[in-house]
Write a protein that holds these residues in place. Structure first.
Motif, short mmCIF file in Angstrom:
data_model
loop_
_atom_site.label_atom_id
_atom_site.label_comp_id
_atom_site.label_asym_id
_atom_site.label_seq_id
_atom_site.Cartn_x
_atom_site.Cartn_y
_atom_site.Cartn_z
N PRO A 245 -0.85 -17.09 -9.80
CA PRO A 245 -1.74 -18.25 -9.71
C PRO A 245 -2.56 -18.42 -10.99
N ASP A 246 -2.75 -19.67 -11.39
CA ASP A 246 -3.55 -19.96 -12.57
C ASP A 246 -4.75 -20.79 -12.15
N PRO A 247 -5.68 -21.09 -13.08
CA PRO A 247 -6.88 -21.86 -12.70
C PRO A 247 -6.57 -23.19 -12.03
N GLY A 248 -5.45 -23.85 -12.43
CA GLY A 248 -5.12 -25.12 -11.81
C GLY A 248 -4.83 -24.99 -10.33
N ASP A 249 -4.23 -23.86 -9.92
CA ASP A 249 -3.94 -23.66 -8.50
C ASP A 249 -5.23 -23.61 -7.69
N PHE A 250 -6.24 -22.94 -8.21
CA PHE A 250 -7.50 -22.86 -7.49
C PHE A 250 -8.29 -24.16 -7.61
N LEU A 251 -8.16 -24.84 -8.76
CA LEU A 251 -8.85 -26.10 -8.94
C LEU A 251 -8.44 -27.11 -7.88
N TRP A 252 -7.14 -27.15 -7.57
CA TRP A 252 -6.66 -28.07 -6.56
C TRP A 252 -6.54 -27.41 -5.18
N GLY A 253 -6.37 -26.11 -5.14
CA GLY A 253 -6.20 -25.44 -3.85
C GLY A 253 -7.43 -25.54 -2.97
N ILE A 254 -8.61 -25.46 -3.56
CA ILE A 254 -9.84 -25.54 -2.75
C ILE A 254 -10.01 -26.93 -2.15
N LEU A 384 -0.08 -33.01 -8.39
CA LEU A 384 -1.31 -33.07 -9.18
C LEU A 384 -1.18 -32.19 -10.42
N PRO A 385 -1.81 -32.55 -11.54
CA PRO A 385 -1.68 -31.78 -12.78
C PRO A 385 -2.10 -30.32 -12.60
N GLY A 386 -1.24 -29.39 -12.99
CA GLY A 386 -1.56 -27.97 -12.89
C GLY A 386 -1.32 -27.37 -11.53
N PHE A 387 -0.80 -28.18 -10.58
CA PHE A 387 -0.52 -27.66 -9.24
C PHE A 387 0.99 -27.49 -9.11
N GLY A 388 1.50 -27.25 -7.92
CA GLY A 388 2.93 -27.06 -7.73
C GLY A 388 3.26 -26.96 -6.26
N TYR A 389 4.57 -26.91 -5.97
CA TYR A 389 4.99 -26.88 -4.57
C TYR A 389 4.51 -25.62 -3.84
N THR A 390 4.77 -24.47 -4.43
CA THR A 390 4.43 -23.22 -3.73
C THR A 390 2.92 -23.03 -3.58
N PRO A 391 2.09 -23.26 -4.61
CA PRO A 391 0.64 -23.18 -4.39
C PRO A 391 0.15 -24.18 -3.33
N GLY A 392 0.71 -25.40 -3.35
CA GLY A 392 0.31 -26.37 -2.34
C GLY A 392 0.70 -25.93 -0.95
N LEU A 393 1.91 -25.39 -0.82
CA LEU A 393 2.38 -24.89 0.47
C LEU A 393 1.52 -23.73 0.94
N ALA A 394 1.21 -22.80 0.03
CA ALA A 394 0.40 -21.63 0.39
C ALA A 394 -1.00 -22.05 0.83
N ASP A 422 7.07 -14.15 -2.13
CA ASP A 422 6.09 -14.85 -2.96
C ASP A 422 4.65 -14.60 -2.51
N ALA A 423 4.49 -13.88 -1.41
CA ALA A 423 3.15 -13.69 -0.86
C ALA A 423 2.24 -12.89 -1.79
N ALA A 424 2.81 -11.89 -2.49
CA ALA A 424 1.97 -11.06 -3.36
C ALA A 424 1.32 -11.89 -4.46
N ASN A 425 2.10 -12.78 -5.08
CA ASN A 425 1.53 -13.63 -6.12
C ASN A 425 0.54 -14.63 -5.55
N ALA A 426 0.83 -15.13 -4.36
CA ALA A 426 -0.01 -16.17 -3.78
C ALA A 426 -1.22 -15.63 -3.03
N MET A 427 -1.34 -14.31 -2.87
CA MET A 427 -2.38 -13.74 -2.02
C MET A 427 -3.79 -14.18 -2.41
N PRO A 428 -4.18 -14.18 -3.70
CA PRO A 428 -5.55 -14.66 -4.02
C PRO A 428 -5.80 -16.08 -3.55
N LEU A 429 -4.82 -16.96 -3.74
CA LEU A 429 -4.97 -18.35 -3.30
C LEU A 429 -5.01 -18.44 -1.78
#
Length: 470
Positions: A245-254, A384-394, A422-429
């Protein structure tokens, strides 16, 4: 003397000594043995239930349309299907013990299901779920497991040891849903977190639940392989690859978690209103049996209208918006690029509206449809810019689970089980989305309770203790 004082302090604070004392009791070892033995017949019964429900669902939505010369279920198919569901479930709710199980908007908690209520629970679920009611099988399964577990124990034991009923009922529920969520660990964590216990009490509950859910998962797996029957368990066979996960994932994930929480809490609020319409509110007399029956059927038809509206708006199969949603969720996760944003928006709106109506009137579980709604919101935002399918799904999975169950730990574990490798990478999100949705959901509920308690037009304050929608 200092050692004795330390031991007393450990027992009072629920430390290791208190846990050891519980584990070494003969009665508790017997309880573990009973939980293991009960897990086998409960799991067999649960396997038969979910297999039958899955086969009926396949027949209603695929085999029957094909037998009538249709390529797929047409847009109007949900209207007669849901009308039939309403007509069939009304006698179960009105006449059988247990009223077909609790109304799903009330959540998954409550006392153990009595054995005499199990037939009504099973019948209500089998006439609601396969015909397209937008609910999941988890609540009926938990009631089935709880009731059968209590049936296996002599009534005299339950009378002599009243604390045995909730623990054994929880173990039966864990055994029944051990595989439907994709992992026996999810079932155990859910029941433990829902119980809200700590210290030695947590240990007393966790071991029977883990043992029963593990045996249940073994039975489900073995019988599934032996019989070749499918239970339609919640799983994502394929998920888009993701990285760290990168800052964009958290920027849009929240924000995604906030939107998902708002939709889920809104759906549950609608369910509370529908429940008041069907069964009567605390400030007015309950409706007659005839009125309850008519209103239940009208709500079932309204759910069918929502599903048909999705098919008309999108030109796609109404099956995508009907039922519990685990098949559509798997298809969405496997190929999110094939789902246009407009289709996802229509899916969220139509399914959330149908889900809210079903929560207050039909019988089933609230979790599965909410997960699809959350996943659809996340995938719709994935461009959305900096987001993606898997972060959005998670983010959508974790947020929807936390918002509807109010169990953030369970929701994180469930989302991680669904995402697999993919859960290990996505766990913080997952954690951030789950906590955000839980907090936002509680804030929205708090505002709703304050508004419900506020006096209108200078009148007297609301009655103390009046229940508010959770």
């Amino acid at each position: 003397m200092p050692e004795q004082t330390g031991q007393q302090s450990g027992q009072q604070s629920g430390g290791p000594d208190a846990v050891r004392a519980v584990l070494l009791k003969k009665g508790y070892l017997v309880l573990l043995l009973i939980s293991a033995l009960v897990g086998i017949p409960v799991s067999l019964a649960a396997f038969g239930f979910v297999s039958l429900e899955h086969e009926l669902q396949h027949w209603v939505w695929e085999s029957l349309p094909q037998a009538l010369g249709l390529d797929r279920a047409p847009w109007w198919w949900p209207l007669p299907a849901l009308l039939l569901a309403g007509l069939l479930v009304v006698p179960v709710i009105i006449r059988l013990p247990g009223r077909g199980g609790h109304i799903p908007v009330d959540g998954l908690g409550g006392p153990p299901t009595l054995p005499k209520a199990v037939p009504g629970v099973v019948l209500a679920a089998l006439v609601c779920l396969p015909l397209g009611v937008v609910l999941g099988p988890e609540a009926p399964l938990m009631a089935l497991g709880s009731g059968l577990a209590l049936l296996a124990v002599r009534p005299a034991w339950l009378t002599a040891k009243p604390q045995l009923a909730p623990v054994l009922g929880a173990a039966g529920s864990a055994a029944a849903i051990s595989t439907i969520f994709g992992s026996p660990l999810v079932a155990a964590v859910m029941i433990i977190e829902a119980a809200g216990l700590g210290g030695p009490q947590l240990t007393v509950l966790i071991l029977p639940c883990l043992l029963a859910s593990g045996i249940g998962a073994l039975v489900f797996t073995g019988f599934g392989h032996w019989t070749g029957l499918s239970i339609g368990a919640l799983s994502l066979p394929s998920v888009p690859a993701s990285g760290i996960p990168d800052p964009g994932d958290f920027l849009w994930g929240i924000p995604v978690a906030i939107v998902v929480a708002t939709i889920c809490v809104g759906g549950r609020s609608l369910g509370g209103l529908v429940k008041g319409y069907v069964t009567g509110g605390p400030d007015r007399p309950p409706p007659t049996v005839r009125t309850t029956a008519v209103r239940t059927v009208l709500c079932a038809v309204a759910v069918g209208v929502c599903i048909s509206a999705y098919a008309l708006l999108t030109g796609r199969s109404p099956e995508e918006a009907a039922l519990s949603g685990q098949i559509t969720l798997a298809n969405l996760a496997a190929d999110p690029a094939s789902w246009p944003v407009g289709v996802l928006v229509a899916l969220v709106l139509c399914k959330a509206l149908g889900w809210g109506i079903a929560l207050g009137s039909m019988r089933g579980g609230p979790i599965f449809p909410a997960l699809l709604i959350g996943a659809a919101v996340g995938v719709a935002c994935s461009a959305l810019p900096g987001f993606g399918y898997t972060p959005g799904l998670a983010a959508g999975l974790a947020a929807s689970g936390a918002a509807v169950t109010r169990l953030p730990v369970t929701s994180t574990v469930l989302a991680s089980a669904l995402l697999g490798v993919d859960a290990a990478n996505a766990m913080p999100l997952l954690i951030v989305a789950s906590v955000t949705a839980f907090v936002v959901g509680e804030m929205i509920r708090s505002v709703g309770r304050r508004r419900a308690a506020a006096p209108l037009g200078g009148g007297p304050p609301a009655e103390a203790g009046r229940p508010a929608e959770g």
